[in-house]
Design a protein around this motif. Structure first.
Motif, PDB file in Angstrom:
ATOM      1  N   ALA A 314       0.824  -1.208   0.000  1.00 13.79           N
ATOM      2  CA  ALA A 314       0.000   0.000   0.000  1.00 13.79           C
ATOM      3  C   ALA A 314       0.861   1.261   0.000  1.00 13.79           C
ATOM      4  O   ALA A 314       0.605   2.216  -0.752  1.00 13.79           O
ATOM      5  N   LEU A 315       1.891   1.291   0.834  1.00 11.02           N
ATOM      6  CA  LEU A 315       2.764   2.457   0.899  1.00 11.02           C
ATOM      7  C   LEU A 315       3.549   2.628  -0.396  1.00 11.02           C
ATOM      8  O   LEU A 315       3.754   3.756  -0.867  1.00 11.02           O
ATOM      9  N   ALA A 316       3.981   1.514  -0.987  1.00  7.95           N
ATOM     10  CA  ALA A 316       4.692   1.587  -2.264  1.00  7.95           C
ATOM     11  C   ALA A 316       3.782   2.092  -3.373  1.00  7.95           C
ATOM     12  O   ALA A 316       4.209   2.858  -4.247  1.00  7.95           O
ATOM     13  N   ALA A 317       2.503   1.679  -3.359  1.00  5.37           N
ATOM     14  CA  ALA A 317       1.555   2.136  -4.371  1.00  5.37           C
ATOM     15  C   ALA A 317       1.345   3.646  -4.281  1.00  5.37           C
ATOM     16  O   ALA A 317       1.339   4.355  -5.297  1.00  5.37           O
ATOM     17  N   ALA A 318       1.173   4.149  -3.068  1.00  6.83           N
ATOM     18  CA  ALA A 318       0.989   5.586  -2.889  1.00  6.83           C
ATOM     19  C   ALA A 318       2.223   6.351  -3.353  1.00  6.83           C
ATOM     20  O   ALA A 318       2.126   7.405  -4.001  1.00  6.83           O
ATOM     21  N   GLN A 319       3.405   5.811  -3.035  1.00  6.22           N
ATOM     22  CA  GLN A 319       4.638   6.458  -3.444  1.00  6.22           C
ATOM     23  C   GLN A 319       4.800   6.417  -4.961  1.00  6.22           C
ATOM     24  O   GLN A 319       5.272   7.378  -5.588  1.00  6.22           O
ATOM     25  N   SER A 320       4.383   5.310  -5.590  1.00  4.49           N
ATOM     26  CA  SER A 320       4.458   5.181  -7.036  1.00  4.49           C
ATOM     27  C   SER A 320       3.615   6.240  -7.738  1.00  4.49           C
ATOM     28  O   SER A 320       4.034   6.828  -8.736  1.00  4.49           O
ATOM     29  N   VAL A 321       2.413   6.497  -7.195  1.00  3.31           N
ATOM     30  CA  VAL A 321       1.557   7.532  -7.778  1.00  3.31           C
ATOM     31  C   VAL A 321       2.230   8.898  -7.679  1.00  3.31           C
ATOM     32  O   VAL A 321       2.222   9.694  -8.629  1.00  3.31           O
ATOM     33  N   ARG A 322       2.817   9.173  -6.533  1.00  4.66           N
ATOM     34  CA  ARG A 322       3.452  10.480  -6.341  1.00  4.66           C
ATOM     35  C   ARG A 322       4.673  10.666  -7.246  1.00  4.66           C
ATOM     36  O   ARG A 322       4.925  11.760  -7.759  1.00  4.66           O
ATOM     37  N   LEU A 323       5.420   9.572  -7.455  1.00  5.70           N
ATOM     38  CA  LEU A 323       6.645   9.666  -8.245  1.00  5.70           C
ATOM     39  C   LEU A 323       6.413   9.426  -9.738  1.00  5.70           C
ATOM     40  O   LEU A 323       7.263   9.779 -10.563  1.00  5.70           O
ATOM     41  N   GLY A 324       5.296   8.783 -10.059  1.00  5.01           N
ATOM     42  CA  GLY A 324       5.001   8.489 -11.458  1.00  5.01           C
ATOM     43  C   GLY A 324       5.883   7.419 -12.056  1.00  5.01           C
ATOM     44  O   GLY A 324       6.154   7.405 -13.259  1.00  5.01           O
ATOM     45  N   ARG A 325       6.327   6.476 -11.239  1.00  2.37           N
ATOM     46  CA  ARG A 325       7.201   5.395 -11.707  1.00  2.37           C
ATOM     47  C   ARG A 325       7.050   4.180 -10.806  1.00  2.37           C
ATOM     48  O   ARG A 325       6.504   4.283  -9.702  1.00  2.37           O
TER      49      ARG A 325
END
Length: 334
Positions: A314-325
């Motif tokens: 879940a935390l990685a998914a949120a970070q992925s959205v913020r970083l776009g990668r």
């Protein structure tokens, strides 16, 4: 077994009813809720002998054997720690915490006190999902290759109660646990997510995302896809699929039961309007199993490390959205 309930909201109400009427040998001993009058109203409705605004009261009560935590997610870690230090067995709704550091602190307290901790990932207790897992465990399905998990809520979300990462931490976290449950022994290594505010575009500026698709790559090569949306016009929809080397299993179709009526207007099936309608049996079963775990009859079916695996995704998914990668699980901080 005397059980105290912490939290008298929508999920707490369902658990109170289950503890009172549906699980033999269990007594709802107390209700805790900080809102004025909330605990008293629920205690009166279900015959609990005590009502408190402060959970410290039940932690100090030697006659309470276990607690069920159905409070808002931001309080879960502290409540787990306090319950464990008081020697109480713990059932906690998902997620176990909102950061890995907080969850690790809670798990440390549980380990030190040597108490039971079970986390409320209900899909493991739905017959369809449990049957699919058995096919994996006995080798019938073969090694999982592709997995899919879907959650679509019926709508009506209050933006005042939605935090920026709610769709990952409190909705999709069920799907993340499902992907791990259906790919036993594997570990998520990379996550890529896209998300937007498509139900309520005005929420976008506040970071309140309501629609998301997440791809999860596991260390055994399997790839999982989880998707969620806060609004489905037709009702509550939960489905899953696991495609393996020897076959495929599909789970769920949103119907309350298997009956389909065929008439002059076509075919009509009764679809669920809420999680408590579609997953009522699973909600009861997870608490019934928890009671047996506390009695020493069963091992914990879904515990702290399962919660940590889902939270990490879940935390990685949120970070992925913020970083776009894509994000490696090792990049996720506490």
């Amino acid at each position: 077994m005397r059980v105290a309930l912490i939290g008298s909201g929508r999920m707490g109400s369902f658990h109170a009813e289950s503890l009172t009427y549906r699980i033999p040998g269990v007594q709802l001993a107390a209700v805790v809720d900080p809102a004025p009058g909330a605990a008293s109203r629920m205690a009166t409705a279900f015959g609990a002998s005590a009502a408190y605004t402060d959970p410290a009261a039940v932690f100090a009560d030697p006659t309470v054997d276990a607690v069920v935590i159905a409070a808002p997610a931001r309080f879960h870690a502290e409540l787990i720690v306090a319950a464990a230090q008081a020697g109480k067995a713990v059932f906690c709704e998902k997620p176990g915490a909102l950061t890995l550091a907080d969850l690790d602190r809670a798990l440390g307290a549980v380990a030190e006190a040597q108490v039971v901790l079970q986390v409320g990932f209900n899909r493991r207790f739905v017959p369809d999902w449990a049957a699919a897992r058995r096919l994996i465990d006995d080798g019938t399905l073969g090694t999982p290759r592709l997995l899919r998990s879907v959650t679509r809520d019926p709508g009506g979300f209050d933006p005042a109660r939605v935090a920026p990462d709610t769709i990952f931490n409190e909705t999709l976290i069920h799907d993340f646990d499902t992907l791990s449950f259906l790919n036993p022994g594997a570990r998520a290594v990379e996550v890529f997510a896209v998300a937007d505010a498509l139900v309520e575009p005005s929420w976008r500026d506040r970071g309140l995302l309501d629609t998301a698709v997440v791809t999860v790559r596991f260390d055994n090569g399997a790839v999982g896809v989880a998707e969620a949306c806060f609004e489905a016009a037709y009702g509550y929809d939960v489905r899953g699929e696991v495609f393996g080397a020897k076959g495929m299993a599909t789970m769920g179709d949103g119907r309350v039961d298997g009956m389909v009526f065929s008439g002059s207007s076509g075919r009509v099936a009764a679809t669920a309007r809420s999680d408590q309608e579609l997953l009522a049996g699973a909600y009861v079963e997870e608490l019934a199993v928890f009671a047996d775990v506390v009695r020493g009859l069963d091992p914990v079916p879904v515990g702290g490390q399962d919660a940590r695996a889902a939270l990490g995704i879940a935390l990685a998914a949120a970070q992925s959205v913020r970083l776009g990668r894509p994000v490696q699980l090792g990049e996720v901080g506490a």
